[in-house]
Design a protein around this motif. Sequence first.
Motif, short mmCIF file in Angstrom:
data_model
loop_
_atom_site.label_atom_id
_atom_site.label_comp_id
_atom_site.label_asym_id
_atom_site.label_seq_id
_atom_site.Cartn_x
_atom_site.Cartn_y
_atom_site.Cartn_z
N GLY A 74 0.79 -1.22 0.00
CA GLY A 74 0.00 0.00 0.00
C GLY A 74 0.82 1.27 0.00
O GLY A 74 0.29 2.35 0.15
N ILE A 75 2.12 1.17 -0.21
CA ILE A 75 2.94 2.37 -0.22
C ILE A 75 2.77 3.09 -1.56
O ILE A 75 3.27 4.16 -1.78
CB ILE A 75 4.43 2.01 0.04
CG1 ILE A 75 5.18 3.18 0.68
CG2 ILE A 75 5.12 1.51 -1.22
CD1 ILE A 75 6.49 2.78 1.32
N LEU A 76 1.98 2.51 -2.45
CA LEU A 76 1.98 2.93 -3.84
C LEU A 76 0.98 4.02 -4.20
O LEU A 76 1.19 4.78 -5.10
CB LEU A 76 1.72 1.72 -4.74
CG LEU A 76 2.71 0.58 -4.53
CD1 LEU A 76 2.29 -0.62 -5.33
CD2 LEU A 76 4.11 1.01 -4.92
N GLY A 77 -0.13 4.14 -3.53
CA GLY A 77 -1.10 5.15 -3.94
C GLY A 77 -2.49 4.63 -3.68
O GLY A 77 -2.64 3.57 -3.09
N TRP A 78 -3.52 5.39 -4.11
CA TRP A 78 -4.83 4.77 -4.09
C TRP A 78 -4.66 3.35 -4.63
O TRP A 78 -3.83 3.11 -5.51
CB TRP A 78 -5.78 5.49 -5.03
CG TRP A 78 -6.26 6.86 -4.66
CD1 TRP A 78 -6.05 7.98 -5.39
CD2 TRP A 78 -7.08 7.25 -3.54
NE1 TRP A 78 -6.68 9.04 -4.79
CE2 TRP A 78 -7.32 8.63 -3.66
CE3 TRP A 78 -7.64 6.57 -2.46
CZ2 TRP A 78 -8.08 9.35 -2.74
CZ3 TRP A 78 -8.40 7.28 -1.54
CH2 TRP A 78 -8.61 8.65 -1.68
N GLN A 105 -4.86 11.41 -2.35
CA GLN A 105 -5.01 10.47 -1.23
C GLN A 105 -4.34 11.14 -0.03
O GLN A 105 -3.13 11.35 -0.04
CB GLN A 105 -4.31 9.14 -1.59
CG GLN A 105 -4.82 7.91 -0.86
CD GLN A 105 -4.27 7.77 0.56
OE1 GLN A 105 -4.36 8.69 1.36
NE2 GLN A 105 -3.74 6.61 0.86
N HIS A 156 -0.91 10.25 1.16
CA HIS A 156 0.23 10.39 0.26
C HIS A 156 0.94 11.70 0.49
O HIS A 156 1.98 11.98 -0.12
CB HIS A 156 -0.20 10.22 -1.20
CG HIS A 156 -0.16 8.77 -1.58
ND1 HIS A 156 0.68 8.26 -2.52
CD2 HIS A 156 -0.85 7.72 -1.06
CE1 HIS A 156 0.51 6.94 -2.58
NE2 HIS A 156 -0.41 6.60 -1.70
N HIS A 172 -2.09 3.53 6.27
CA HIS A 172 -1.97 3.93 4.86
C HIS A 172 -2.82 3.03 3.97
O HIS A 172 -3.55 3.50 3.09
CB HIS A 172 -0.50 3.87 4.42
CG HIS A 172 -0.28 4.44 3.06
ND1 HIS A 172 0.11 5.74 2.85
CD2 HIS A 172 -0.46 3.91 1.83
CE1 HIS A 172 0.18 5.97 1.56
NE2 HIS A 172 -0.16 4.87 0.91
N ASP A 215 -5.69 3.75 1.18
CA ASP A 215 -5.53 3.34 -0.22
C ASP A 215 -6.67 2.41 -0.65
O ASP A 215 -7.20 2.55 -1.77
CB ASP A 215 -4.21 2.55 -0.40
CG ASP A 215 -3.03 3.45 -0.75
OD1 ASP A 215 -3.22 4.66 -0.96
OD2 ASP A 215 -1.90 2.92 -0.80
ZN LIG Z 1 -0.63 4.54 -1.15
#
Ligand SMILES: [Zn+2]
Length: 297
Positions: free
Chosen positions: A22-26, A152, A155, A179, A183
């Motif tokens: 989930g570090i990536l974004g929505w 988000q 973010h 987070h 997301d």
């Molecule tokens: Zn994320």
Amino acid sequence: MVRVGQFLLIGRAIVVLQLIPGILGWGKEGHYATCKIAEGLLSEDALDAVKGYLPDSAESDLAALCSWPDEIRHDFHWHWTGPLHYVDTPDFRCNYDYCRDCHDSYGHKDRCVTGAINNYTMQLLSAGHAAMGYNLTEALLFLSHFIGDVHQPLHVGFTGDAGGNTVVVRWYRRKTNLHHVWDNMIIESALKTFYSSNLSNMIQTIQKKISDSWSNDISSWANCSSNDTVCPDPYASESIHLACKFAYRNATPGTTLGDDYFLSRLPVVEKRLAQGGVRLAATLNRIFSSQPSIAQE
Ligand SMILES: [Zn+2]
Ligand SMILES: [Zn+2]
């Protein structure tokens, strides 16, 4: 031995960081929704240009490829794009400042989500100057994805907890991190509870709110002050304010988040998806309305 041990430790720390989900974004649904909402608001010129840059596999649907930057982020070749999905701010300050905050963990300037939005907008505006050599398909997909990400709230979160990634909480019975809740989990629970697990239903509901209850706000969402083509800084400021007011509040480590948190935060998530979509469309409309005169040069 000590040196080898230290090296292994560093190596393990890097692997662990890469595995944080989930570090990536929505999540996929959030990005799909943002891009789908944007598609419905594109001008004829922008729609033509977007279709022209999409690969055949997308079948003229931008939303189908809006999660592409998340899918490639772990490939060695694309590793450098990781820091472009977010911007970290000082702990507990609840504000954002481009000059202070937009850098990667090595301190390289402009390597953050707002810097990336400016950069890929500039690349798309340069279309027609063939010598530039940018890959404009990639530029379009990165821009569309990152305008989603900057909306988000987490973010644009605190540096110390990596935007809520290290805040371990329970979402109902499931152990996860804050987070990931923002997301994915809020959207997934909403789909199950209110939309018969059908993402199109959720998108249509948000589109209806855009044309009804939010219709008076649309132009202020879409406009940039001083007539800029793109303006990600106010979006990042909004996000860190929402992160402090809604995401971090009542969600300290170890908390179990349930109905109270879900039902009070879902309207925030839906509005951010709407704003992301409206602003992505407005940005693409501005980029591709100025294209003909540039192409003639
Ligand atoms: Zn994320
Ligand atoms: Zn992302």
